[in-house]
Write a protein that holds these residues in place. Structure first.
Motif, PDB file in Angstrom:
ATOM      1  N   SER A   1       0.840  -1.206   0.000  1.00  0.00           N
ATOM      2  CA  SER A   1       0.000   0.000   0.000  1.00  0.00           C
ATOM      3  C   SER A   1       0.872   1.252   0.000  1.00  0.00           C
ATOM      4  CB  SER A   1      -0.914   0.007   1.226  1.00  0.00           C
ATOM      5  OG  SER A   1      -1.782  -1.101   1.193  1.00  0.00           O
ATOM      6  N   LEU A   2       1.989   1.156  -0.718  1.00  0.00           N
ATOM      7  CA  LEU A   2       2.872   2.313  -0.803  1.00  0.00           C
ATOM      8  C   LEU A   2       2.183   3.418  -1.594  1.00  0.00           C
ATOM      9  CD1 LEU A   2       6.247   0.503  -1.607  1.00  0.00           C
ATOM     10  CD2 LEU A   2       5.399   1.273   0.605  1.00  0.00           C
ATOM     11  N   ALA A   3       2.268   4.647  -1.084  1.00  0.00           N
ATOM     12  CA  ALA A   3       1.588   5.777  -1.720  1.00  0.00           C
ATOM     13  C   ALA A   3       2.568   6.929  -1.900  1.00  0.00           C
ATOM     14  CB  ALA A   3       0.395   6.221  -0.881  1.00  0.00           C
ATOM     15  N   GLY A   4       2.101   7.980  -2.579  1.00  0.00           N
ATOM     16  CA  GLY A   4       2.952   9.151  -2.805  1.00  0.00           C
ATOM     17  C   GLY A   4       3.773   9.005  -4.074  1.00  0.00           C
ATOM     18  N   HIS A   5       4.816   9.807  -4.173  1.00  0.00           N
ATOM     19  CA  HIS A   5       5.647   9.775  -5.373  1.00  0.00           C
ATOM     20  C   HIS A   5       6.889   8.931  -5.134  1.00  0.00           C
ATOM     21  CE1 HIS A   5       7.471  13.022  -2.980  1.00  0.00           C
ATOM     22  NE2 HIS A   5       8.595  12.699  -3.589  1.00  0.00           N
ATOM     23  N   LEU A   6       7.504   8.524  -6.225  1.00  0.00           N
ATOM     24  CA  LEU A   6       8.737   7.737  -6.148  1.00  0.00           C
ATOM     25  C   LEU A   6       9.903   8.698  -5.957  1.00  0.00           C
ATOM     26  CD1 LEU A   6       9.637   4.788  -6.333  1.00  0.00           C
ATOM     27  CD2 LEU A   6       9.962   5.122  -8.792  1.00  0.00           C
TER      28      LEU A   6
ATOM     29  N   ASN B   1       0.692  -1.051  -6.143  1.00  0.00           N
ATOM     30  CA  ASN B   1       0.741  -0.144  -5.014  1.00  0.00           C
ATOM     31  C   ASN B   1      -0.139   1.063  -5.340  1.00  0.00           C
ATOM     32  OD1 ASN B   1       2.776  -0.955  -2.736  1.00  0.00           O
ATOM     33  ND2 ASN B   1       3.783  -1.576  -4.653  1.00  0.00           N
ATOM     34  N   GLN B   2       0.093   2.157  -4.669  1.00  0.00           N
ATOM     35  CA  GLN B   2      -0.706   3.364  -4.892  1.00  0.00           C
ATOM     36  C   GLN B   2       0.195   4.563  -5.183  1.00  0.00           C
ATOM     37  OE1 GLN B   2      -3.215   3.695  -1.379  1.00  0.00           O
ATOM     38  NE2 GLN B   2      -3.572   1.487  -1.390  1.00  0.00           N
ATOM     39  N   LEU B   3       1.300   4.300  -5.872  1.00  0.00           N
ATOM     40  CA  LEU B   3       2.245   5.361  -6.195  1.00  0.00           C
ATOM     41  C   LEU B   3       1.659   6.260  -7.287  1.00  0.00           C
ATOM     42  CD1 LEU B   3       5.486   3.207  -6.197  1.00  0.00           C
ATOM     43  CD2 LEU B   3       4.745   4.804  -4.435  1.00  0.00           C
ATOM     44  N   SER B   4       1.963   7.544  -7.203  1.00  0.00           N
ATOM     45  CA  SER B   4       1.382   8.499  -8.153  1.00  0.00           C
ATOM     46  C   SER B   4       2.457   9.483  -8.616  1.00  0.00           C
ATOM     47  CB  SER B   4       0.207   9.234  -7.501  1.00  0.00           C
ATOM     48  OG  SER B   4       0.642   9.909  -6.333  1.00  0.00           O
ATOM     49  N   ALA B   5       2.017  10.599  -9.156  1.00  0.00           N
ATOM     50  CA  ALA B   5       2.901  11.615  -9.753  1.00  0.00           C
ATOM     51  C   ALA B   5       3.593  11.033 -10.981  1.00  0.00           C
ATOM     52  CB  ALA B   5       3.892  12.150  -8.730  1.00  0.00           C
ATOM     53  N   SER B   6       4.675  11.640 -11.425  1.00  0.00           N
ATOM     54  CA  SER B   6       5.349  11.189 -12.647  1.00  0.00           C
ATOM     55  C   SER B   6       6.473  10.219 -12.306  1.00  0.00           C
ATOM     56  CB  SER B   6       5.906  12.389 -13.415  1.00  0.00           C
ATOM     57  OG  SER B   6       6.820  13.117 -12.606  1.00  0.00           O
ATOM     58  N   VAL B   7       6.863   9.447 -13.295  1.00  0.00           N
ATOM     59  CA  VAL B   7       7.997   8.532 -13.125  1.00  0.00           C
ATOM     60  C   VAL B   7       9.265   9.383 -13.123  1.00  0.00           C
ATOM     61  CG1 VAL B   7       9.227   6.574 -14.095  1.00  0.00           C
ATOM     62  CG2 VAL B   7       6.734   6.731 -14.332  1.00  0.00           C
ATOM     63  N   PRO B   8      10.108   9.294 -12.094  1.00  0.00           N
ATOM     64  CA  PRO B   8      11.253  10.208 -11.969  1.00  0.00           C
ATOM     65  C   PRO B   8      12.311   9.991 -13.050  1.00  0.00           C
ATOM     66  CG  PRO B   8      11.360   8.488 -10.299  1.00  0.00           C
ATOM     67  CD  PRO B   8      10.025   8.352 -10.966  1.00  0.00           C
TER      68      PRO B   8
ATOM     69  N   LEU C   1       6.375  -1.165 -12.959  1.00  0.00           N
ATOM     70  CA  LEU C   1       5.675  -0.105 -12.226  1.00  0.00           C
ATOM     71  C   LEU C   1       4.176  -0.202 -12.463  1.00  0.00           C
ATOM     72  CD1 LEU C   1       8.003   2.934 -13.098  1.00  0.00           C
ATOM     73  CD2 LEU C   1       8.143   1.413 -11.127  1.00  0.00           C
ATOM     74  N   SER C   2       3.697  -1.371 -12.849  1.00  0.00           N
ATOM     75  CA  SER C   2       2.293  -1.533 -13.240  1.00  0.00           C
ATOM     76  C   SER C   2       1.347  -1.412 -12.047  1.00  0.00           C
ATOM     77  CB  SER C   2       2.097  -2.894 -13.901  1.00  0.00           C
ATOM     78  OG  SER C   2       2.339  -3.937 -12.982  1.00  0.00           O
ATOM     79  N   ASN C   3       0.070  -1.122 -12.382  1.00  0.00           N
ATOM     80  CA  ASN C   3      -1.003  -1.062 -11.390  1.00  0.00           C
ATOM     81  C   ASN C   3      -0.706  -0.074 -10.266  1.00  0.00           C
ATOM     82  OD1 ASN C   3      -3.108  -3.358 -12.075  1.00  0.00           O
ATOM     83  ND2 ASN C   3      -1.049  -4.180 -12.498  1.00  0.00           N
ATOM     84  N   ASN C   4      -0.356   1.132 -10.683  1.00  0.00           N
ATOM     85  CA  ASN C   4      -0.219   2.260  -9.776  1.00  0.00           C
ATOM     86  C   ASN C   4      -1.033   3.413 -10.345  1.00  0.00           C
ATOM     87  OD1 ASN C   4       1.846   1.829  -7.421  1.00  0.00           O
ATOM     88  ND2 ASN C   4       2.771   0.758  -9.166  1.00  0.00           N
ATOM     89  N   ALA C   5      -0.647   4.637 -10.033  1.00  0.00           N
ATOM     90  CA  ALA C   5      -1.363   5.806 -10.552  1.00  0.00           C
ATOM     91  C   ALA C   5      -0.376   6.822 -11.126  1.00  0.00           C
ATOM     92  CB  ALA C   5      -2.214   6.440  -9.449  1.00  0.00           C
ATOM     93  N   PHE C   6       0.695   6.317 -11.760  1.00  0.00           N
ATOM     94  CA  PHE C   6       1.680   7.220 -12.357  1.00  0.00           C
ATOM     95  C   PHE C   6       1.043   8.022 -13.492  1.00  0.00           C
ATOM     96  CE2 PHE C   6       4.682   4.051 -10.538  1.00  0.00           C
ATOM     97  CZ  PHE C   6       5.454   4.927  -9.782  1.00  0.00           C
ATOM     98  N   GLN C   7       1.461   9.284 -13.605  1.00  0.00           N
ATOM     99  CA  GLN C   7       0.884  10.188 -14.591  1.00  0.00           C
ATOM    100  C   GLN C   7       1.983  10.755 -15.498  1.00  0.00           C
ATOM    101  OE1 GLN C   7      -1.042  13.185 -12.269  1.00  0.00           O
ATOM    102  NE2 GLN C   7      -2.362  11.742 -11.179  1.00  0.00           N
TER     103      GLN C   7
END
Length: 282
Positions: free
Chosen positions: A16-21, A39-46, A60-66
């Motif tokens: 259940s990791l969240a926030g940005h990488l 997980n629940q990672l979001s924001a852009s891929v660094p 990095l599948s099944n997260n919320a990367f934008q």
């Protein structure tokens, strides 16, 4: 965790990791496998992923990367498996993915990608499963994707583009320049003494007698001869008022001299150039 520069494998699958990488992930320079899927990672891929030169598997599948697929992934030349499916990634599929020599597995499904799907090198072996769930993708009929619209502009569109964005601005600049020149000339003419203006209107060309011309050019003095042409000669002369002139004398015995005279008068009357003297009379 980011100080573990010697770690080879890192797996946080199904948490259940969240926030940005964090950008500090770029310190894991020896990492060969990274799995952060489900997980629940979001924001852009660094962009710092470009430091992970040894990386062979990235999931990095099944997260919320934008955002777009980052160009930093293009530096991971050792990649064998890349899974970015089920995120919110947008934009086109970057061409640099074609250059990966070792890439055997690719999954970009269920994002918001658009545009053509590459077809060269590694992409020749990928199936529809790698791209499904992106309704705006187009291209390869083998993948059962809709054909991409023809982006080559037609001749009429090219003509409209030229007219709208190139010819029209140039024409506008020329028009403005002409208006400025006319305005300056009009202002200068207003500043001239009225006697000068009246003289040019009423008299036109100066009235010069034949004998005054003879005295001015003195054809017996060779130094006054400026040059000779097919239809006559040009002499340097000084008028009685001190004005220095060039006088062209046509040889009427040469066929075509009269026509040449008319043509030259017509041309010279319509030309203005700093190195071309104006006609005083004829």
């Amino acid at each position: 965790m980011w100080s573990l520069s010697n770690v080879w494998f890192m797996n946080f699958l199904v948490n259940s990791l969240a926030g940005h990488l964090p950008l500090k992930i770029g310190k894991l320079v020896n990492l060969q496998m990274l799995d952060l899927s489900y997980n629940q990672l979001s924001a852009s891929v660094p962009q710092m992923l470009s430091n992970l030169k040894m990386l062979q598997q990235l999931n990095l599948s099944n997260n919320a990367f934008q955002g777009n697929i980052p160009t930093s992934i293009g530096d991971l030349a050792s990649l064998e498996s890349l899974d970015l499916s089920s995120n919110n990634l947008s934009g086109i599929i970057p061409q640099f993915l074609e250059k990966f020599h070792y890439l055997t597995y690719l999954n970009l499904s269920f994002n918001m990608l658009n545009g053509p799907v590459p077809v060269n090198k590694a992409f020749a072996n990928f199936t529809l499963q790698s791209f499904m769930g992106n309704p705006d993708l187009c291209g390869n009929s083998k993948l059962k994707l809709p054909p991409c619209p023809n982006t080559t502009p037609s001749k009429s569109r090219k003509a409209m583009f030229m007219l709208k964005y190139i010819i029209s601005p140039i024409a506008a600049v020329i028009l403005v320049a002409l208006l400025i020149i006319l305005s300056i000339k009009r202002r200068n003419s207003k500043n001239q003494p009225s006697s000068e203006i009246d003289l040019s209107i009423n008299l036109g060309h100066k009235h010069i007698s034949y004998y005054e011309l003879l005295r001015a050019i003195d054809i017996l003095i060779e130094v006054n001869l400026l040059g000779s042409g097919s239809f006559g000669s040009v002499y340097k002369g000084t008028m009685s008022d001190g004005e220095i002139v060039a006088v062209k004398v046509f040889d009427l015995e040469v066929e075509g001299a009269i026509k040449s005279f008319d043509r030259e008068c017509q041309v010279l009357r319509n030309m203005r150039r700093k190195n071309l003297v104006k006609i005083i009379s004829s």
